[in-house]
Design a protein around this motif. Sequence first.
Motif, mmCIF file in Angstrom:
data_model
loop_
_atom_site.group_PDB
_atom_site.id
_atom_site.type_symbol
_atom_site.label_atom_id
_atom_site.label_comp_id
_atom_site.label_asym_id
_atom_site.label_seq_id
_atom_site.Cartn_x
_atom_site.Cartn_y
_atom_site.Cartn_z
ATOM 1 N N THR A 70 0.829 -1.197 0.000
ATOM 2 C CA THR A 70 0.000 0.000 0.000
ATOM 3 C C THR A 70 0.869 1.255 0.000
ATOM 4 N N THR A 71 0.231 2.393 -0.018
ATOM 5 C CA THR A 71 0.947 3.665 0.002
ATOM 6 C C THR A 71 0.974 4.210 1.430
ATOM 7 N N PRO A 72 1.873 5.135 1.722
ATOM 8 C CA PRO A 72 1.930 5.702 3.073
ATOM 9 C C PRO A 72 0.677 6.500 3.455
ATOM 10 N N LYS A 73 -0.103 6.915 2.480
ATOM 11 C CA LYS A 73 -1.301 7.693 2.817
ATOM 12 C C LYS A 73 -2.420 6.837 3.394
ATOM 13 N N HIS A 74 -2.337 5.521 3.213
ATOM 14 C CA HIS A 74 -3.313 4.603 3.799
ATOM 15 C C HIS A 74 -2.749 4.033 5.085
ATOM 16 N N THR A 75 -3.472 4.134 6.182
ATOM 17 C CA THR A 75 -3.023 3.427 7.375
ATOM 18 C C THR A 75 -3.449 1.968 7.232
ATOM 19 N N ILE A 76 -2.668 1.083 7.812
ATOM 20 C CA ILE A 76 -2.988 -0.339 7.681
ATOM 21 C C ILE A 76 -4.306 -0.647 8.384
ATOM 22 N N HIS A 77 -4.612 0.068 9.452
ATOM 23 C CA HIS A 77 -5.885 -0.141 10.144
ATOM 24 C C HIS A 77 -7.070 0.188 9.226
ATOM 25 N N GLN A 78 -6.974 1.259 8.451
ATOM 26 C CA GLN A 78 -8.034 1.616 7.508
ATOM 27 C C GLN A 78 -8.212 0.524 6.451
ATOM 28 N N VAL A 79 -7.098 0.028 5.938
ATOM 29 C CA VAL A 79 -7.146 -1.011 4.906
ATOM 30 C C VAL A 79 -7.826 -2.261 5.447
ATOM 31 N N ILE A 80 -7.377 -2.726 6.616
ATOM 32 C CA ILE A 80 -7.930 -3.945 7.216
ATOM 33 C C ILE A 80 -9.406 -3.765 7.547
ATOM 34 N N SER A 81 -9.748 -2.635 8.156
ATOM 35 C CA SER A 81 -11.140 -2.397 8.552
ATOM 36 C C SER A 81 -12.076 -2.439 7.358
ATOM 37 N N ARG A 82 -11.670 -1.825 6.271
ATOM 38 C CA ARG A 82 -12.538 -1.799 5.097
ATOM 39 C C ARG A 82 -12.695 -3.189 4.475
ATOM 40 N N ILE A 83 -11.597 -3.929 4.398
ATOM 41 C CA ILE A 83 -11.669 -5.281 3.831
ATOM 42 C C ILE A 83 -12.563 -6.163 4.708
ATOM 43 N N ARG A 84 -12.336 -6.137 6.021
ATOM 44 C CA ARG A 84 -13.129 -6.988 6.925
ATOM 45 C C ARG A 84 -14.599 -6.592 6.919
ATOM 46 N N ARG A 85 -14.871 -5.288 6.898
ATOM 47 C CA ARG A 85 -16.258 -4.821 6.865
ATOM 48 C C ARG A 85 -16.958 -5.304 5.600
ATOM 49 N N ASN A 86 -16.290 -5.193 4.455
ATOM 50 C CA ASN A 86 -16.876 -5.659 3.199
ATOM 51 C C ASN A 86 -17.101 -7.172 3.214
ATOM 52 N N CYS A 87 -16.131 -7.916 3.723
ATOM 53 C CA CYS A 87 -16.260 -9.379 3.786
ATOM 54 C C CYS A 87 -17.417 -9.793 4.691
ATOM 55 N N ALA A 88 -17.485 -9.206 5.882
ATOM 56 C CA ALA A 88 -18.544 -9.570 6.829
ATOM 57 C C ALA A 88 -19.917 -9.203 6.284
ATOM 58 N N SER A 89 -20.015 -8.054 5.650
ATOM 59 C CA SER A 89 -21.293 -7.609 5.097
ATOM 60 C C SER A 89 -21.801 -8.570 4.026
ATOM 61 N N ILE A 90 -20.917 -8.956 3.114
ATOM 62 C CA ILE A 90 -21.294 -9.888 2.049
ATOM 63 C C ILE A 90 -21.682 -11.243 2.629
ATOM 64 N N LEU A 91 -20.888 -11.741 3.586
ATOM 65 C CA LEU A 91 -21.198 -13.044 4.177
ATOM 66 C C LEU A 91 -22.561 -13.036 4.870
ATOM 67 N N ARG A 92 -22.874 -11.958 5.602
ATOM 68 C CA ARG A 92 -24.166 -11.887 6.288
ATOM 69 C C ARG A 92 -25.324 -11.843 5.296
ATOM 70 N N LYS A 93 -25.138 -11.125 4.192
ATOM 71 C CA LYS A 93 -26.217 -11.015 3.196
ATOM 72 C C LYS A 93 -26.412 -12.318 2.425
ATOM 73 N N GLU A 94 -25.321 -12.929 1.998
ATOM 74 C CA GLU A 94 -25.419 -14.087 1.116
ATOM 75 C C GLU A 94 -25.503 -15.427 1.845
ATOM 76 N N TYR A 95 -25.141 -15.440 3.118
ATOM 77 C CA TYR A 95 -25.177 -16.681 3.907
ATOM 78 C C TYR A 95 -25.873 -16.405 5.246
ATOM 79 N N PRO A 96 -27.192 -16.231 5.246
ATOM 80 C CA PRO A 96 -27.902 -15.887 6.481
ATOM 81 C C PRO A 96 -27.807 -16.955 7.562
ATOM 82 N N GLU A 97 -27.461 -18.183 7.199
ATOM 83 C CA GLU A 97 -27.321 -19.234 8.212
ATOM 84 C C GLU A 97 -26.169 -18.951 9.178
#
Length: 156
Positions: A70-97
Amino acid sequence: MKRNYQKTEYGGVYFCCYHIVWCTIFRRPILTEAMRVRLKGVIRESCREQGVRLLNEQIQAERIILQVETTPKHTIHQVISRIRRNCASILRKEYPELLSRVPSVFTFSYFVSTEEKFPETKVAEWMEDQPRSAEAKAKRREREQGAWRKNETGMR
């Protein structure tokens, strides 16, 4: 891995490469093969949107391992948070079980390293420290608070 140093428009030079690991809640092996395939696409898309280069990915039943640049303008916490948020959101929508099996998909904690080689022993230690149940989490919290109180009274 060849280091790919980049230049900024103002003369700076950088190379920001991270190994990232996070696990499912209580380290439960809840990610099926279909979920893992879907998550690969979500992770790639999320990295592309952020301007992060995905170098390596391993999605296992109870954890996700990424190597990103990544670039120095992105903090690693921002990168991780966005990836995890997107993953969790998709999993909850597509796999309600999943919602009936676990309260949330991933833990809040994560492991990050800037070492060139993947630090397997450090990751194994970190994984062992992750609680396997709500009861284990409560016991660990009590133990940590007890140690903190002991240190607090010992300092007086």
